[in-house]
Scaffold this motif. Structure first.
Motif, PDB file in Angstrom:
ATOM      1  N   ALA A 120      -6.053  12.188   0.081  1.00 18.19           N
ATOM      2  CA  ALA A 120      -7.082  11.306  -0.980  1.00 18.19           C
ATOM      3  C   ALA A 120      -7.103  12.218  -2.249  1.00 18.19           C
ATOM      4  CB  ALA A 120      -8.592  11.160  -0.577  1.00 18.19           C
ATOM      5  N   VAL A 121      -7.141  13.436  -2.300  1.00 20.03           N
ATOM      6  CA  VAL A 121      -6.968  14.432  -3.411  1.00 20.03           C
ATOM      7  C   VAL A 121      -5.790  14.194  -4.120  1.00 20.03           C
ATOM      8  CG1 VAL A 121      -7.065  16.681  -3.970  1.00 20.03           C
ATOM      9  CG2 VAL A 121      -8.619  16.035  -2.554  1.00 20.03           C
ATOM     10  N   LYS A 122      -4.557  14.100  -3.272  1.00 16.65           N
ATOM     11  CA  LYS A 122      -3.299  13.861  -3.995  1.00 16.65           C
ATOM     12  C   LYS A 122      -3.108  12.456  -4.742  1.00 16.65           C
ATOM     13  CE  LYS A 122       0.189  14.499  -1.258  1.00 16.65           C
ATOM     14  NZ  LYS A 122       1.252  14.506  -0.181  1.00 16.65           N
ATOM     15  N   SER A 123      -3.889  11.622  -4.199  1.00 16.40           N
ATOM     16  CA  SER A 123      -3.816  10.207  -4.914  1.00 16.40           C
ATOM     17  C   SER A 123      -5.112   9.825  -5.521  1.00 16.40           C
ATOM     18  CB  SER A 123      -3.288   9.281  -3.888  1.00 16.40           C
ATOM     19  OG  SER A 123      -4.318   9.165  -2.857  1.00 16.40           O
ATOM     20  N   ILE A 124      -5.831  10.554  -5.958  1.00 12.10           N
ATOM     21  CA  ILE A 124      -7.394  10.124  -6.426  1.00 12.10           C
ATOM     22  C   ILE A 124      -6.993   9.260  -7.632  1.00 12.10           C
ATOM     23  CG2 ILE A 124      -7.771  12.393  -7.858  1.00 12.10           C
ATOM     24  CD1 ILE A 124     -10.352  10.583  -5.945  1.00 12.10           C
ATOM     25  N   GLN A 125      -5.893   9.581  -8.410  1.00 15.66           N
ATOM     26  CA  GLN A 125      -5.337   8.786  -9.676  1.00 15.66           C
ATOM     27  C   GLN A 125      -5.462   7.493  -9.242  1.00 15.66           C
ATOM     28  OE1 GLN A 125      -3.436  11.119  -8.488  1.00 15.66           O
ATOM     29  NE2 GLN A 125      -1.626  10.008  -8.115  1.00 15.66           N
ATOM     30  N   ARG A 126      -5.099   7.185  -8.202  1.00 13.52           N
ATOM     31  CA  ARG A 126      -4.857   5.774  -7.954  1.00 13.52           C
ATOM     32  C   ARG A 126      -6.087   4.973  -7.444  1.00 13.52           C
ATOM     33  NH1 ARG A 126      -0.094   5.687  -3.383  1.00 13.52           N
ATOM     34  NH2 ARG A 126      -0.884   7.548  -3.018  1.00 13.52           N
ATOM     35  N   TYR A 127      -7.138   5.515  -7.239  1.00 12.18           N
ATOM     36  CA  TYR A 127      -8.592   4.998  -7.042  1.00 12.18           C
ATOM     37  C   TYR A 127      -9.132   4.308  -8.376  1.00 12.18           C
ATOM     38  CZ  TYR A 127     -13.234   4.112  -5.524  1.00 12.18           C
ATOM     39  OH  TYR A 127     -14.564   3.494  -5.578  1.00 12.18           O
ATOM     40  N   ASN A 128      -8.989   3.032  -8.168  1.00 10.98           N
ATOM     41  CA  ASN A 128      -9.546   2.197  -9.402  1.00 10.98           C
ATOM     42  C   ASN A 128     -10.955   1.592  -9.457  1.00 10.98           C
ATOM     43  OD1 ASN A 128      -9.279   0.350  -7.719  1.00 10.98           O
ATOM     44  ND2 ASN A 128      -7.560  -0.574  -8.437  1.00 10.98           N
ATOM     45  N   GLY A 129     -11.739   2.180  -8.177  1.00 12.04           N
ATOM     46  CA  GLY A 129     -13.076   1.691  -8.165  1.00 12.04           C
ATOM     47  C   GLY A 129     -13.164   0.284  -7.783  1.00 12.04           C
ATOM     48  N   MET A 149     -15.841   3.572  -2.349  1.00 18.52           N
ATOM     49  CA  MET A 149     -14.929   4.995  -2.092  1.00 18.52           C
ATOM     50  C   MET A 149     -14.788   5.043  -0.576  1.00 18.52           C
ATOM     51  SD  MET A 149     -13.663   7.841  -3.077  1.00 18.52           S
ATOM     52  CE  MET A 149     -13.906   8.197  -4.600  1.00 18.52           C
ATOM     53  N   SER A 150     -15.848   4.833   0.341  1.00 17.82           N
ATOM     54  CA  SER A 150     -15.754   4.747   1.542  1.00 17.82           C
ATOM     55  C   SER A 150     -14.751   3.866   2.251  1.00 17.82           C
ATOM     56  CB  SER A 150     -17.065   4.352   2.480  1.00 17.82           C
ATOM     57  OG  SER A 150     -17.514   2.996   1.989  1.00 17.82           O
ATOM     58  N   VAL A 151     -14.666   2.613   1.524  1.00 23.80           N
ATOM     59  CA  VAL A 151     -13.477   1.691   2.105  1.00 23.80           C
ATOM     60  C   VAL A 151     -11.853   2.355   1.443  1.00 23.80           C
ATOM     61  CG1 VAL A 151     -12.368  -0.499   1.507  1.00 23.80           C
ATOM     62  CG2 VAL A 151     -14.961  -0.374   1.814  1.00 23.80           C
ATOM     63  N   TRP A 152     -12.079   2.552   0.520  1.00 23.60           N
ATOM     64  CA  TRP A 152     -10.671   3.489   0.166  1.00 23.60           C
ATOM     65  C   TRP A 152     -10.467   4.709   1.013  1.00 23.60           C
ATOM     66  CZ3 TRP A 152      -9.638   8.213  -2.791  1.00 23.60           C
ATOM     67  CH2 TRP A 152      -8.258   8.256  -3.289  1.00 23.60           C
ATOM     68  N   LEU A 153     -11.312   5.354   1.096  1.00 24.20           N
ATOM     69  CA  LEU A 153     -10.947   6.573   2.365  1.00 24.20           C
ATOM     70  C   LEU A 153     -10.790   6.070   3.619  1.00 24.20           C
ATOM     71  CD1 LEU A 153     -13.850   9.120   1.017  1.00 24.20           C
ATOM     72  CD2 LEU A 153     -11.271   9.387   0.830  1.00 24.20           C
ATOM     73  N   CYS A 154     -11.234   5.077   4.275  1.00 24.47           N
ATOM     74  CA  CYS A 154     -11.037   4.364   5.201  1.00 24.47           C
ATOM     75  C   CYS A 154      -9.567   3.892   5.405  1.00 24.47           C
ATOM     76  CB  CYS A 154     -11.989   3.361   5.944  1.00 24.47           C
ATOM     77  SG  CYS A 154     -13.606   4.181   6.459  1.00 24.47           S
ATOM     78  N   GLN A 155      -9.137   3.216   4.611  1.00 24.01           N
ATOM     79  CA  GLN A 155      -7.823   2.921   4.195  1.00 24.01           C
ATOM     80  C   GLN A 155      -6.850   3.933   4.409  1.00 24.01           C
ATOM     81  OE1 GLN A 155      -7.870   0.887   0.355  1.00 24.01           O
ATOM     82  NE2 GLN A 155      -7.702  -1.346   1.401  1.00 24.01           N
ATOM     83  N   GLU A 160     -11.414  -6.061   2.432  1.00 21.08           N
ATOM     84  CA  GLU A 160     -10.545  -5.059   1.435  1.00 21.08           C
ATOM     85  C   GLU A 160      -9.969  -4.011   1.973  1.00 21.08           C
ATOM     86  OE1 GLU A 160     -13.922  -3.550  -0.961  1.00 21.08           O
ATOM     87  OE2 GLU A 160     -14.202  -5.423  -2.237  1.00 21.08           O
ATOM     88  N   ILE A 161     -10.197  -3.700   3.134  1.00 24.67           N
ATOM     89  CA  ILE A 161      -9.398  -2.599   3.813  1.00 24.67           C
ATOM     90  C   ILE A 161      -7.972  -2.976   4.259  1.00 24.67           C
ATOM     91  CG2 ILE A 161      -9.052  -1.175   5.958  1.00 24.67           C
ATOM     92  CD1 ILE A 161     -11.992  -0.516   5.834  1.00 24.67           C
ATOM     93  N   PHE A 162      -7.894  -4.496   4.672  1.00 27.85           N
ATOM     94  CA  PHE A 162      -6.745  -5.156   5.218  1.00 27.85           C
ATOM     95  C   PHE A 162      -6.077  -5.947   4.086  1.00 27.85           C
ATOM     96  CE2 PHE A 162      -8.946  -4.222   9.018  1.00 27.85           C
ATOM     97  CZ  PHE A 162      -7.711  -3.766   9.841  1.00 27.85           C
ATOM     98  N   ASP A 163      -6.384  -5.851   3.005  1.00 25.28           N
ATOM     99  CA  ASP A 163      -5.982  -6.657   1.711  1.00 25.28           C
ATOM    100  C   ASP A 163      -6.159  -8.202   2.099  1.00 25.28           C
ATOM    101  OD1 ASP A 163      -5.633  -4.731   0.103  1.00 25.28           O
ATOM    102  OD2 ASP A 163      -3.774  -4.017   1.137  1.00 25.28           O
ATOM    103  N   LYS A 164      -7.259  -8.486   2.612  1.00 27.59           N
ATOM    104  CA  LYS A 164      -7.472 -10.093   2.831  1.00 27.59           C
ATOM    105  C   LYS A 164      -8.770 -10.477   2.324  1.00 27.59           C
ATOM    106  CE  LYS A 164      -3.849 -10.170   6.024  1.00 27.59           C
ATOM    107  NZ  LYS A 164      -2.885 -10.975   5.930  1.00 27.59           N
TER     108      LYS A 164
END
Length: 169
Positions: free
Chosen positions: A40-49, A53-59, A140-144
């Motif tokens: 997540a730290v390596k790709s934090i710039q890809r988090y677009n809101g 945040m919890s969904v993004w981290l679970c992905q 959202e996690i499954f892109d569905k």
């Protein structure tokens, strides 16, 4: 740096709990939680809101776990192949151990049946029941869509109910 430590403090337990549900192994879940936050730290710039945040981290955690399984499978496959090349006779029961348990309490039985569900049913069921994600978040996690998550969860519940009923006969 303070923001990252706040994110970790806020979401580490939720991610770890999610991974425990996926892996059924607390130590592995802790290790994968650390890897998840590293990724997540390596790709934090890809988090677009667009999602929580919890969904993004679970992905990220889900993909980290899948990568772990791929590597573990490759290592196990290579080890078995190397042993066979060296002429070591490997009985089939050493690769997949036959575990026979005479009596199990209800919770362990249900937990095992959950883990026998095929994907995505198992993961959706666990996301919904273990960490109480909404159908929208699961979608959202499954892109569905939210509706897809709702229908898939319902089907997972039916499959689980069928398995439990069959085992009680």
């Amino acid at each position: 740096m303070e923001d990252l430590s706040e994110i970790y403090k806020s979401y580490a337990d939720e991610v770890k709990h999610f991974l425990i549900c996926l892996t059924s192994d607390v130590d592995l879940a802790e290790e994968l939680t650390q890897e998840t936050f590293y990724q997540a730290v390596k790709s934090i710039q890809r988090y677009n809101g667009e999602c929580k945040m919890s969904v993004w981290l679970c992905q990220i955690a889900k993909h980290t776990y899948y990568n772990y399984l791929k590597k573990a499978n490759q290592i196990n496959q290579m080890s078995v192949e190397n042993m066979m090349e060296m002429g070591v006779d490997i009985p089939s029961n050493t690769i997949v151990p036959d575990v026979a348990i005479a009596q199990r309490n209800t919770l362990i039985s249900i937990h095992k049946e959950i883990h026998l569900l095929k994907e995505p049913y198992r993961e959706i069921f666990l996301l919904r029941t273990s960490i109480n994600l909404s159908f929208k978040e699961i979608g959202e996690i499954f892109d569905k869509s939210e509706n897809w998550a709702r229908v898939t969860y319902y089907r997972a519940k039916l499959k689980l109910a069928e398995r439990i009923d069959l085992n009680e006969l």
